[in-house]
Design an enzyme around this catalytic site. Structure first.
Site, PDB file in Angstrom:
ATOM      1  N   ARG A  50      20.523  39.855  38.236  1.00 41.45           N
ATOM      2  CA  ARG A  50      21.260  41.132  38.326  1.00 41.45           C
ATOM      3  C   ARG A  50      21.173  41.751  39.712  1.00 41.45           C
ATOM      4  O   ARG A  50      22.051  42.531  40.103  1.00 41.45           O
ATOM      5  CB  ARG A  50      20.776  42.135  37.270  1.00 41.45           C
ATOM      6  CG  ARG A  50      21.540  43.466  37.359  1.00 41.45           C
ATOM      7  CD  ARG A  50      21.307  44.390  36.207  1.00 41.45           C
ATOM      8  NE  ARG A  50      19.924  44.557  35.896  1.00 41.45           N
ATOM      9  CZ  ARG A  50      19.063  45.288  36.608  1.00 41.45           C
ATOM     10  NH1 ARG A  50      19.456  45.917  37.702  1.00 41.45           N
ATOM     11  NH2 ARG A  50      17.812  45.392  36.248  1.00 41.45           N
ATOM     12  N   TYR A 104      47.039  47.884  43.154  1.00 43.86           N
ATOM     13  CA  TYR A 104      46.798  47.029  41.990  1.00 43.86           C
ATOM     14  C   TYR A 104      46.543  47.935  40.780  1.00 43.86           C
ATOM     15  O   TYR A 104      45.806  48.939  40.903  1.00 43.86           O
ATOM     16  CB  TYR A 104      45.601  46.107  42.265  1.00 43.86           C
ATOM     17  CG  TYR A 104      45.071  45.482  41.004  1.00 43.86           C
ATOM     18  CD1 TYR A 104      45.860  44.594  40.271  1.00 43.86           C
ATOM     19  CD2 TYR A 104      43.814  45.797  40.510  1.00 43.86           C
ATOM     20  CE1 TYR A 104      45.401  44.054  39.078  1.00 43.86           C
ATOM     21  CE2 TYR A 104      43.344  45.257  39.326  1.00 43.86           C
ATOM     22  CZ  TYR A 104      44.146  44.387  38.619  1.00 43.86           C
ATOM     23  OH  TYR A 104      43.693  43.865  37.444  1.00 43.86           O
ATOM     24  N   ASP A 176      41.770  46.268  50.300  1.00 44.68           N
ATOM     25  CA  ASP A 176      41.761  45.146  49.361  1.00 44.68           C
ATOM     26  C   ASP A 176      42.535  44.011  50.044  1.00 44.68           C
ATOM     27  O   ASP A 176      43.761  44.079  50.197  1.00 44.68           O
ATOM     28  CB  ASP A 176      42.426  45.581  48.049  1.00 44.68           C
ATOM     29  CG  ASP A 176      42.438  44.473  47.004  1.00 44.68           C
ATOM     30  OD1 ASP A 176      42.433  43.281  47.389  1.00 44.68           O
ATOM     31  OD2 ASP A 176      42.472  44.790  45.797  1.00 44.68           O
ATOM     32  N   LYS A 201      41.131  35.134  42.664  1.00 40.97           N
ATOM     33  CA  LYS A 201      42.433  34.656  43.135  1.00 40.97           C
ATOM     34  C   LYS A 201      42.243  33.532  44.164  1.00 40.97           C
ATOM     35  O   LYS A 201      41.684  32.505  43.847  1.00 40.97           O
ATOM     36  CB  LYS A 201      43.233  35.830  43.706  1.00 40.97           C
ATOM     37  CG  LYS A 201      43.135  37.101  42.874  1.00 40.97           C
ATOM     38  CD  LYS A 201      43.755  36.944  41.496  1.00 40.97           C
ATOM     39  CE  LYS A 201      44.012  38.231  40.788  1.00 40.97           C
ATOM     40  NZ  LYS A 201      43.095  38.749  39.841  1.00 40.97           N
TER      41      LYS A 201
HETATM   42  N1  PLP Z   1      42.913  43.433  43.591  1.00 44.37           N
HETATM   43  C1  PLP Z   1      44.075  42.780  43.463  1.00 44.37           C
HETATM   44  C2  PLP Z   1      45.063  42.807  44.586  1.00 44.37           C
HETATM   45  C3  PLP Z   1      44.349  42.081  42.285  1.00 44.37           C
HETATM   46  O1  PLP Z   1      45.517  41.427  42.172  1.00 44.37           O
HETATM   47  C4  PLP Z   1      43.383  42.074  41.241  1.00 44.37           C
HETATM   48  C5  PLP Z   1      43.628  41.359  39.961  1.00 44.37           C
HETATM   49  O2  PLP Z   1      44.736  41.005  39.630  1.00 44.37           O
HETATM   50  C6  PLP Z   1      42.195  42.787  41.424  1.00 44.37           C
HETATM   51  C7  PLP Z   1      41.985  43.438  42.622  1.00 44.37           C
HETATM   52  C8  PLP Z   1      41.140  42.837  40.345  1.00 44.37           C
HETATM   53  O3  PLP Z   1      40.419  41.655  40.352  1.00 44.37           O
HETATM   54  P1  PLP Z   1      39.626  41.047  39.093  1.00 44.37           P
HETATM   55  O4  PLP Z   1      40.663  40.726  38.043  1.00 44.37           O
HETATM   56  O5  PLP Z   1      38.932  39.861  39.672  1.00 44.37           O
HETATM   57  O6  PLP Z   1      38.686  42.098  38.605  1.00 44.37           O
END
Ligand code: PLP
Length: 384
Positions: A50, A104, A176, A201
């Site tokens: 953890r 997102y 991001d 991704k």
């Molecule tokens: N940021 C972006 C641009 C995303 O497309 C996603 C998920 O689709 C996330 C963050 C969230 O990621 P996770 O699904 O790994 O929690």
């Protein structure tokens, strides 16, 4: 690892254990919840899954930090764990965040639905309109949050101005960088403080785990790790192993996807059935020049609109044979979605229209198939 080495070499070699563990060429999985005391005096230094500090975590931290030229990195249980833990590390009750108005969905919902219950304020900004930002800053504003490319319209904000503005106002700038990956864009080189990723991704690239990461200065990462230790969003060692394995092919995958997406975008733009193609690599993209300046490649994500709206999009998607109709992105398989009835179905039609997400919009995550096969498949589907 020597920062002089090129990115492709660092992707393979940075962070690898020296000496190799019992000579193993690939990082073994340390599937042990805890490790014997070795003189630690602070709770946060005990080796425990953890606390994100087992061997599988520490090698990944060094590798990921190297890829974005960061001092430090931290892996997390998901992209959302990286995003929420990072935001909570810098914002508490009474504080205020500026955030890009198109985010997102999970991040957007976290701000709009969860922030109020913690007494944290936020304002959305047009991240491509620097003149409008000053008016939104308050004395309690602590951070600014944007995405490298927006989903599903692939808009590219004035990222350099965001980083400069944050620095001038004393805000922590967070981006991001999931869509671009460090192969195409390294935000810290452009003045951002922190880069977060859904490693689910492209970083992993095989659509078989959920993981996240954040990269930045040591002091910032330590602060986020402290929160993560308490929130508990640590990455399991087996997922860490898979992410490590996936990252090693990041540059060959992303470069292929850059090339293939550009080829597919050009094909789509040449077809009469297609009303609009959103891809930063096309000269028709409103921020194409900026994308050329900032990015090493334009990425594997694109979206397009068909004449004939939602019905035409539905017909097209179901007539394609190769792409899989599934959410998420960044894997080996080409994926198609229709945002109006999937990822953005929760919004009202008016809100979608205001953002430019029409009913006929199709979003595509370009995979690793032969470009020609996807193009031929699309040609037959458009013909129907
Ligand atoms: N940021 C972006 C641009 C995303 O497309 C996603 C998920 O689709 C996330 C963050 C969230 O990621 P996770 O699904 O790994 O929690």
């Amino acid at each position: 690892m020597d920062r002089e080495l090129r990115l492709e070499t660092r992707i393979v070699h940075a962070g690898e254990p020296v000496p190799r563990i019992l000579g193993a060429v690939e990082m073994p999985i340390f599937q042990s919840a805890m490790f014997e005391y070795a003189g630690e005096t602070d709770y946060h230094d005990l080796k425990y899954i953890r606390l994100n500090n087992t061997p599988n975590h520490t090698v990944l931290h060094a590798k990921l930090a190297s890829l974005e030229n960061a001092e430090a990195a931290l892996v997390t249980a998901s992209g959302m764990a990286a995003i929420t833990t990072t935001l909570f590390a810098f914002l508490s009750t009474g504080d205020h965040l500026l955030a890009q108005n198109c985010l997102y969905g999970g991040t957007h919902d976290f701000l709009t639905r969860d922030f109020p219950s913690f007494g944290i304020g936020y304002d959305f900004i047009d991240a491509d309109d620097p003149g409008s930002w000053d008016a939104k800053v308050r004395p309690e504003t602590k951070a600014i949050y944007v995405e490298t490319l927006t989903n599903p319209l692939l808009e590219l904000a004035d990222l350099e101005a965001i980083a400069k503005f944050a620095s001038a106002k004393g805000l922590v700038s967070i981006i991001d960088n999931t869509f671009a990956t460090p192969v195409n864009f390294r935000p810290l080189e452009h003045g951002f403080d922190l880069s977060v990723h859904s490693c689910t991704k492209y970083m992993n690239g095989h659509s078989d785990i959920v993981a996240g990461a954040v990269m930045g200065r040591r002091e910032h990462i330590d602060r986020i790790k402290h929160k993560l230790d308490h929130f508990g969003g640590s990455l399991d060692p087996h997922a860490a192993f898979l992410l490590h394995r996936g990252v090693k092919t990041l540059s060959v995958r992303v470069r292929w996807q850059n090339e293939s997406a550009l080829g597919i975008a050009k094909f789509l733009a040449s077809r009469g059935e297609v009303a609009r193609v959103n891809y930063p690599g096309l000269p028709s993209h409103p921020r194409h020049e900026r994308a050329r300046r900032l990015f090493s490649g334009f990425g594997g994500m694109l979206s397009f609109e068909l004449h004939g709206g939602a019905a035409a999009a539905k017909r097209f998607i179901s007539a394609t044979k190769l792409p899989i109709k599934a959410p998420s992105l960044g894997g080996a398989e080409t994926l198609l979605t229709q945002p109006a009835v999937t990822s953005h179905a929760g919004m009202t039609r008016e809100d979608r229209q205001r953002l430019g997400i029409t009913d006929g919009l199709v979003r595509m995550s370009v995979g690793l198939e032969a470009t020609e096969d996807i193009v031929e498949d699309f040609a037959q589907a458009l013909g129907k």
